[in-house]
Design a protein around this motif. Structure first.
Motif, mmCIF file in Angstrom:
data_model
loop_
_atom_site.group_PDB
_atom_site.id
_atom_site.type_symbol
_atom_site.label_atom_id
_atom_site.label_comp_id
_atom_site.label_asym_id
_atom_site.label_seq_id
_atom_site.Cartn_x
_atom_site.Cartn_y
_atom_site.Cartn_z
ATOM 1 N N UNK A 1 6.806 28.613 -8.644
ATOM 2 C CA UNK A 1 7.816 29.665 -8.475
ATOM 3 C C UNK A 1 9.185 29.003 -8.326
ATOM 4 N N UNK A 2 9.707 28.416 -9.414
ATOM 5 C CA UNK A 2 10.933 27.605 -9.312
ATOM 6 C C UNK A 2 12.180 28.389 -8.931
ATOM 7 N N UNK A 3 12.216 29.681 -9.248
ATOM 8 C CA UNK A 3 13.400 30.483 -8.923
ATOM 9 C C UNK A 3 13.270 31.198 -7.585
ATOM 10 N N UNK A 4 12.026 31.424 -7.146
ATOM 11 C CA UNK A 4 11.789 32.158 -5.909
ATOM 12 C C UNK A 4 11.663 33.649 -6.150
ATOM 13 N N UNK A 5 10.912 34.312 -5.323
ATOM 14 C CA UNK A 5 10.804 35.761 -5.375
ATOM 15 C C UNK A 5 9.743 36.308 -6.310
ATOM 16 N N UNK A 6 9.093 35.453 -7.093
ATOM 17 C CA UNK A 6 8.142 35.957 -8.092
ATOM 18 C C UNK A 6 6.929 36.618 -7.441
ATOM 19 N N UNK A 7 6.551 36.140 -6.263
ATOM 20 C CA UNK A 7 5.350 36.663 -5.611
ATOM 21 C C UNK A 7 5.666 37.528 -4.392
ATOM 22 N N UNK A 8 6.909 37.938 -4.258
ATOM 23 C CA UNK A 8 7.270 38.827 -3.147
ATOM 24 C C UNK A 8 6.620 40.200 -3.335
ATOM 25 N N UNK A 9 6.401 40.888 -2.227
ATOM 26 C CA UNK A 9 5.869 42.263 -2.240
ATOM 27 C C UNK A 9 4.552 42.395 -3.009
ATOM 28 N N UNK A 10 3.494 41.729 -2.555
ATOM 29 C CA UNK A 10 2.201 41.841 -3.236
ATOM 30 C C UNK A 10 1.687 43.278 -3.258
ATOM 31 N N UNK A 11 0.990 43.617 -4.325
ATOM 32 C CA UNK A 11 0.511 44.976 -4.530
ATOM 33 C C UNK A 11 -0.445 45.429 -3.425
ATOM 34 N N UNK B 1 10.430 27.241 -5.096
ATOM 35 C CA UNK B 1 9.464 26.208 -4.751
ATOM 36 C C UNK B 1 8.037 26.700 -4.813
ATOM 37 N N UNK B 2 7.095 25.792 -4.638
ATOM 38 C CA UNK B 2 5.675 26.104 -4.711
ATOM 39 C C UNK B 2 5.254 27.020 -3.570
ATOM 40 N N UNK B 3 4.433 28.020 -3.884
ATOM 41 C CA UNK B 3 3.906 28.953 -2.895
ATOM 42 C C UNK B 3 2.425 28.669 -2.669
ATOM 43 N N UNK B 4 1.928 29.065 -1.502
ATOM 44 C CA UNK B 4 0.558 28.701 -1.129
ATOM 45 C C UNK B 4 -0.215 29.928 -0.646
ATOM 46 N N UNK C 1 -3.542 37.283 -0.435
ATOM 47 C CA UNK C 1 -2.215 36.680 -0.403
ATOM 48 C C UNK C 1 -1.772 36.219 0.982
ATOM 49 N N UNK C 2 -2.605 36.414 1.987
ATOM 50 C CA UNK C 2 -2.184 36.025 3.340
ATOM 51 C C UNK C 2 -2.498 34.557 3.591
ATOM 52 N N UNK C 3 -1.529 33.864 4.148
ATOM 53 C CA UNK C 3 -1.618 32.424 4.307
ATOM 54 C C UNK C 3 -0.935 32.000 5.596
ATOM 55 N N UNK C 4 -1.476 30.969 6.230
ATOM 56 C CA UNK C 4 -0.811 30.431 7.422
ATOM 57 C C UNK C 4 0.562 29.867 7.071
ATOM 58 N N UNK C 5 0.735 29.439 5.819
ATOM 59 C CA UNK C 5 2.017 28.905 5.361
ATOM 60 C C UNK C 5 2.228 29.354 3.921
ATOM 61 N N UNK C 6 3.156 30.257 3.691
ATOM 62 C CA UNK C 6 3.401 30.768 2.348
ATOM 63 C C UNK C 6 4.088 29.742 1.457
ATOM 64 N N UNK C 7 4.826 28.832 2.059
ATOM 65 C CA UNK C 7 5.485 27.770 1.303
ATOM 66 C C UNK C 7 4.661 26.496 1.402
ATOM 67 N N UNK C 8 4.465 25.842 0.271
ATOM 68 C CA UNK C 8 3.730 24.577 0.246
ATOM 69 C C UNK C 8 4.385 23.556 1.165
#
Length: 357
Positions: free
Chosen positions: A89-99, A124-127, A135-142
């Protein structure tokens, strides 16, 4: 009370024996066997969303019914292997607001708080596991996950090496957004983000293990892995991918020269050193052969919640007996999502040990 005290004493004795044993100059990285976690960052799918999706695809959702405590708490327990999934996700925001959040609202319930700091908008990379669904993660950013690992490591500088498996995600899933391709630029960003958090002194890199040999595999087969005592406080990263993506990572870096991650390349290739062989039952003899030659191997004690639901330890027993250095599980502690006492741990109550000759 007696049982708890006995287990505590046995654990202390093991740790002392482990530390004493590891002082031997004859103990190398591939001489230990550790238990680690699978999709280590994952927080369970919240119940309203899980219940909705389970009605649509019961079998698949049962396989997703697991989650983990935080990365640092896993390391506190003694786990020395983790697995992280990353999306580009190099620009950011691509995975915001999951369905999935909207699905929860459609059921008449309010979803749990999610990304309140809007970290997903950062480049940056998302995790996380599966876009829009899991989509739930202890750390959304790698990088945030890496920073948590480094912080723990800095507080425990004498810990033995921690291996981190990386899966790069761009798989399409029905009714979800299509991830961005994990291309050469994305693979380069893996190295860049790891090096932005960890200095070389905290990493075990292919160049360190290859030493003066022409290829990494030649070094592994002729002199083996470094001594364990020289690797305290360090991390080893492995790219767990198929041949096409591995070749893309290797492009311009023969035998992984200058790269951060080891790769799951089959023996006979210049970069072969660390293998991922997930089924220790079907591939028991194969794993034993690889280990005997000096390769490191990661296998799995369970998969898709099957063993936990059936209380089957056959896969774990085979994993231990195979000699694989890394055994991954979703159940280093029993599940709290369904009734089961299934737990993957060595008989002495530890998650790491020196293998018997």
């Amino acid at each position: 009370m007696f049982k708890k005290n006995y287990q505590l004493v046995m654990k202390i004795i093991f740790v002392l024996l482990f530390l004493v044993g590891c002082k031997s100059k004859n103990v190398y990285l591939n001489d230990i066997q550790v238990i680690g976690s699978h999709n280590s960052y994952k927080i369970p799918i919240e119940k309203p969303l899980y219940d909705y999706l389970e009605k649509i695809d019961t079998k698949r959702m049962k396989g997703l019914q697991y989650g983990h405590i935080s990365l640092s708490k896993q390391l506190d327990l003694g786990l020395r292997n983790l697995e992280l999934d990353v999306f580009y996700d190099p620009q950011g925001g691509y995975f915001s607001n999951p369905k999935g959040l909207d699905i929860v609202k459609l059921t008449g319930q309010e979803p749990l708080p999610y990304d309140s700091e809007e970290k997903l908008k950062l480049p940056g990379l998302k995790m996380f596991h599966i876009q829009d669904i899991d989509f739930r993660s202890h750390h959304l950013l790698f990088t945030e996950g890496l920073e948590a690992l480094k912080k723990w490591s800095d507080l425990h500088p004498d810990h033995y090496p921690i291996s981190i498996l990386i899966n790069t995600k761009d798989q399409k899933v029905d009714q979800t957004r299509t991830p961005l391709p994990f291309d050469k630029n994305a693979l380069n960003s893996l190295d860049e983000e790891i090096k932005s958090v960890f200095s070389h002194s905290k990493l075990i890199m292919p160049d360190d293990v290859r030493r003066n040999f022409k290829t990494l595999e030649e070094a592994i087969l002729k002199i083996g892995w470094p001594e364990l005592n020289t690797l305290k406080g360090k991390f080893l990263f492995v790219l767990d991918e198929k041949e096409e993506r591995i070749n893309s990572y290797l492009d311009g870096h023969p035998s992984l020269k200058g790269r951060v991650l080891f790769v799951n390349s089959k023996e006979g290739n210049p970069e072969a050193a660390f293998r991922i062989i997930n089924d220790p039952i079907q591939n028991f003899n194969y794993i034993k052969e690889l280990v005997s030659k000096g390769y490191m191997v990661r296998t799995r004690a369970d998969a898709g919640t099957k063993e936990a639901r059936n209380s089957s330890y056959l896969r774990f027993e085979k994993a231990k007996a195979s000699g694989a250095q890394v055994i991954s599980t979703d159940y280093y502690i029993p599940s709290t999502l369904f009734k089961s006492d299934f737990k993957v741990i060595f008989n002495d109550g530890s998650y790491e040990r020196i293998k018997k000759n």
